[in-house]
Design an enzyme around this catalytic site. Structure first.
Site, PDB file in Angstrom:
ATOM      1  N   ASN A 103     -36.562  -0.967 -56.799  1.00 53.17           N
ATOM      2  CA  ASN A 103     -37.392  -1.600 -57.903  1.00 53.17           C
ATOM      3  C   ASN A 103     -36.490  -2.412 -58.625  1.00 53.17           C
ATOM      4  OD1 ASN A 103     -38.350  -0.351 -60.942  1.00 53.17           O
ATOM      5  ND2 ASN A 103     -35.404  -0.914 -60.767  1.00 53.17           N
ATOM      6  N   TYR A 130     -42.090 -15.320 -57.936  1.00 56.35           N
ATOM      7  CA  TYR A 130     -42.597 -13.707 -58.272  1.00 56.35           C
ATOM      8  C   TYR A 130     -44.016 -13.252 -57.378  1.00 56.35           C
ATOM      9  CZ  TYR A 130     -42.608 -10.116 -61.646  1.00 56.35           C
ATOM     10  OH  TYR A 130     -42.679  -8.099 -62.062  1.00 56.35           O
ATOM     11  N   ARG A 160     -31.650   0.366 -65.986  1.00 55.66           N
ATOM     12  CA  ARG A 160     -32.933   0.180 -67.342  1.00 55.66           C
ATOM     13  C   ARG A 160     -33.485  -0.124 -67.576  1.00 55.66           C
ATOM     14  NH1 ARG A 160     -32.210  -5.115 -69.141  1.00 55.66           N
ATOM     15  NH2 ARG A 160     -30.314  -6.289 -67.279  1.00 55.66           N
ATOM     16  N   GLY A 161     -34.712   0.316 -67.981  1.00 54.66           N
ATOM     17  CA  GLY A 161     -36.486  -0.442 -67.847  1.00 54.66           C
ATOM     18  C   GLY A 161     -37.122   1.090 -67.442  1.00 54.66           C
ATOM     19  N   ILE A 166     -36.494  -9.603 -60.023  1.00 53.82           N
ATOM     20  CA  ILE A 166     -36.440  -9.997 -62.124  1.00 53.82           C
ATOM     21  C   ILE A 166     -37.495 -11.594 -62.271  1.00 53.82           C
ATOM     22  CG2 ILE A 166     -33.726 -10.745 -61.645  1.00 53.82           C
ATOM     23  CD1 ILE A 166     -33.856 -12.702 -59.673  1.00 53.82           C
ATOM     24  N   ASP A 213     -39.490 -18.076 -64.107  1.00 55.08           N
ATOM     25  CA  ASP A 213     -40.629 -18.289 -64.091  1.00 55.08           C
ATOM     26  C   ASP A 213     -40.234 -20.092 -64.506  1.00 55.08           C
ATOM     27  OD1 ASP A 213     -41.513 -16.033 -64.525  1.00 55.08           O
ATOM     28  OD2 ASP A 213     -42.314 -15.832 -66.138  1.00 55.08           O
TER      29      ASP A 213
HETATM   30  P1  NDP Z   1     -35.578  -4.893 -66.687  1.00 53.60           P
HETATM   31  O1  NDP Z   1     -35.233  -6.511 -65.997  1.00 53.60           O
HETATM   32  O2  NDP Z   1     -35.844  -3.818 -67.742  1.00 53.60           O
HETATM   33  O3  NDP Z   1     -34.229  -3.986 -65.822  1.00 53.60           O
HETATM   34  C1  NDP Z   1     -34.012  -4.629 -64.251  1.00 53.60           C
HETATM   35  C2  NDP Z   1     -33.270  -3.699 -63.531  1.00 53.60           C
HETATM   36  O4  NDP Z   1     -33.167  -4.187 -61.994  1.00 53.60           O
HETATM   37  C3  NDP Z   1     -31.681  -4.029 -63.699  1.00 53.60           C
HETATM   38  O5  NDP Z   1     -31.088  -2.659 -63.984  1.00 53.60           O
HETATM   39  C4  NDP Z   1     -30.745  -4.879 -63.523  1.00 53.60           C
HETATM   40  O6  NDP Z   1     -29.911  -4.208 -63.710  1.00 53.60           O
HETATM   41  C5  NDP Z   1     -31.635  -4.781 -61.971  1.00 53.60           C
HETATM   42  N1  NDP Z   1     -31.041  -5.848 -61.416  1.00 53.60           N
HETATM   43  C6  NDP Z   1     -31.576  -7.176 -60.861  1.00 53.60           C
HETATM   44  N2  NDP Z   1     -31.351  -7.927 -60.582  1.00 53.60           N
HETATM   45  C7  NDP Z   1     -30.535  -7.402 -59.293  1.00 53.60           C
HETATM   46  C8  NDP Z   1     -29.431  -7.380 -57.859  1.00 53.60           C
HETATM   47  N3  NDP Z   1     -29.963  -7.991 -57.674  1.00 53.60           N
HETATM   48  N4  NDP Z   1     -28.767  -6.361 -57.840  1.00 53.60           N
HETATM   49  C9  NDP Z   1     -28.975  -4.769 -58.122  1.00 53.60           C
HETATM   50  N5  NDP Z   1     -29.590  -4.451 -58.979  1.00 53.60           N
HETATM   51  C10 NDP Z   1     -30.702  -6.178 -60.418  1.00 53.60           C
HETATM   52  O7  NDP Z   1     -36.997  -4.947 -65.417  1.00 53.60           O
HETATM   53  P2  NDP Z   1     -37.953  -4.391 -65.320  1.00 53.60           P
HETATM   54  O8  NDP Z   1     -37.337  -2.153 -66.155  1.00 53.60           O
HETATM   55  O9  NDP Z   1     -39.264  -3.705 -66.678  1.00 53.60           O
HETATM   56  O10 NDP Z   1     -38.690  -4.026 -64.061  1.00 53.60           O
HETATM   57  C11 NDP Z   1     -38.008  -3.599 -63.139  1.00 53.60           C
HETATM   58  C12 NDP Z   1     -39.412  -3.823 -61.812  1.00 53.60           C
HETATM   59  O11 NDP Z   1     -40.890  -4.053 -62.400  1.00 53.60           O
HETATM   60  C13 NDP Z   1     -38.864  -5.075 -61.382  1.00 53.60           C
HETATM   61  O12 NDP Z   1     -38.858  -5.212 -60.209  1.00 53.60           O
HETATM   62  C14 NDP Z   1     -40.076  -5.802 -62.107  1.00 53.60           C
HETATM   63  O13 NDP Z   1     -40.491  -6.980 -61.289  1.00 53.60           O
HETATM   64  C15 NDP Z   1     -41.517  -4.015 -62.072  1.00 53.60           C
HETATM   65  N6  NDP Z   1     -42.733  -5.360 -62.906  1.00 53.60           N
HETATM   66  C16 NDP Z   1     -42.159  -4.830 -63.959  1.00 53.60           C
HETATM   67  C17 NDP Z   1     -42.977  -5.087 -65.156  1.00 53.60           C
HETATM   68  C18 NDP Z   1     -43.386  -5.047 -66.631  1.00 53.60           C
HETATM   69  O14 NDP Z   1     -44.005  -5.490 -66.777  1.00 53.60           O
HETATM   70  N7  NDP Z   1     -41.604  -4.893 -67.348  1.00 53.60           N
HETATM   71  C19 NDP Z   1     -43.931  -5.404 -64.543  1.00 53.60           C
HETATM   72  C20 NDP Z   1     -44.991  -5.441 -63.094  1.00 53.60           C
HETATM   73  C21 NDP Z   1     -44.135  -4.902 -61.934  1.00 53.60           C
HETATM   74  P3  NDP Z   1     -28.764  -5.406 -64.837  1.00 53.60           P
HETATM   75  O15 NDP Z   1     -28.677  -3.921 -65.349  1.00 53.60           O
HETATM   76  O16 NDP Z   1     -27.155  -5.107 -63.728  1.00 53.60           O
HETATM   77  O17 NDP Z   1     -28.904  -6.723 -65.214  1.00 53.60           O
END
Ligand code: NDP
Length: 240
Positions: A82, A147, A12-13, A85, A88
């Site tokens: 990447n 975070y 995702r994302g 979570i 907050d």
């Molecule tokens: P999303 O919430 O859209 O996606 C997070 C992804 O991480 C999902 O695929 C989720 O899996 C997976 N995930 C969460 N916990 C675990 C775990 N314990 N083990 C394996 N996979 C896990 O996040 P973003 O795409 O927004 O963020 C991606 C990265 O970028 C993160 O590290 C975030 O902190 C960082 N970031 C994001 C920003 C933003 O503005 N969006 C800004 C700065 C940094 P599942 O789908 O199964 O839940």
């Protein structure tokens, strides 16, 4: 030879965009996820990139999954940490579970995955590790001591591991995204989001593809002289 890349939180994302960019560039990509089976199935159907469920905050589960990936697809040359979570809350309201979940998922995961691949990378004389940090790890953020601490830790982790890998063909870099339009950011209340966008000189949120492009650049075989760096990809919001 197509190199094998593991992207945590890849379904995702930002992770989805990273997987797609690497796949389109010819890498053999495996996407990890943790809980959202529906999103993972849709992702694999759309991209034909395999997705594997394991919790990157769990050391043993990660070790087992990475052994599995390497025996099925070959040694992992590229690791993108990447998964992340948010939980907050201001310090006076934050409980231990919120603290620990974010530290273990966002920072502990970097140890868990890197520990499993580093020996193979050292023996093959090649490796690319990219850790996804955050603008909030650089600048701090109200309501995010957990975070910000985890992401700031990622930046230190990156510089230390880069020093260890430098003589072995392994580069370790971090990306510090600003606010990127994903579900994580869509959880921010609209009025707060508008105030955030007003502080971004480029005048918009980042797109997942903005981050993916940076990963693609850093994992290239020819990016061998870039290590220990943190690349800010934030539309000019925080410059230092
Ligand atoms: P999303 O919430 O859209 O996606 C997070 C992804 O991480 C999902 O695929 C989720 O899996 C997976 N995930 C969460 N916990 C675990 C775990 N314990 N083990 C394996 N996979 C896990 O996040 P973003 O795409 O927004 O963020 C991606 C990265 O970028 C993160 O590290 C975030 O902190 C960082 N970031 C994001 C920003 C933003 O503005 N969006 C800004 C700065 C940094 P599942 O789908 O199964 O839940």
């Amino acid at each position: 030879m197509s190199r094998v890349a593991l992207v945590t939180g890849g379904t995702r994302g930002i992770g989805e965009a990273i997987c797609t960019a690497l796949h389109d560039a010819g890498y053999k990509v495996i996407a990890n996820y943790c809980g959202n089976d529906e999103a993972a199935q849709a992702f694999t159907k759309k991209t034909s990139i395999p997705s594997l469920k394991f919790d990157v905050s769990d050391h043993e589960a990660t070790q087992e999954a990475i052994n599995h990936i390497e025996s099925d697809y070959g040694p992992i040359d590229i690791l993108v940490n990447n998964a992340g979570i948010t939980r907050d809350g201001t310090m006076h309201r934050m409980d231990f579970e919120q603290w620990n979940a974010v530290i273990q998922t966002n920072l502990g995961s970097c140890f868990n995955t890197s520990r499993c691949v580093i020996e193979g990378m050292r023996s093959r004389g090649f490796g690319r590790i990219v850790n996804v940090g955050s603008i909030n790890g650089q600048a701090g953020q109200y309501g995010q001591v957990n975070y910000a601490a985890a992401k700031s830790g990622i930046h230190g982790f990156t510089k230390a591991l880069a020093q260890e890998g430098a003589g072995k063909g392994i580069t370790v870099n971090a990306i510090a995204p600003g606010y990127v339009d994903t579900e994580m950011v869509r959880a921010v209340p609209e009025e707060v989001l508008q105030k955030i966008i007003a502080r971004i000189p480029v005048g918009r949120l980042g797109k997942p593809e903005d981050i993916a492009r940076t990963v693609l650049f850093l994992v290239d075989d020819n990016a061998a002289f870039i290590t220990g760096s943190t690349l800010s990809v934030n539309g000019g919001q925080h410059m230092y």
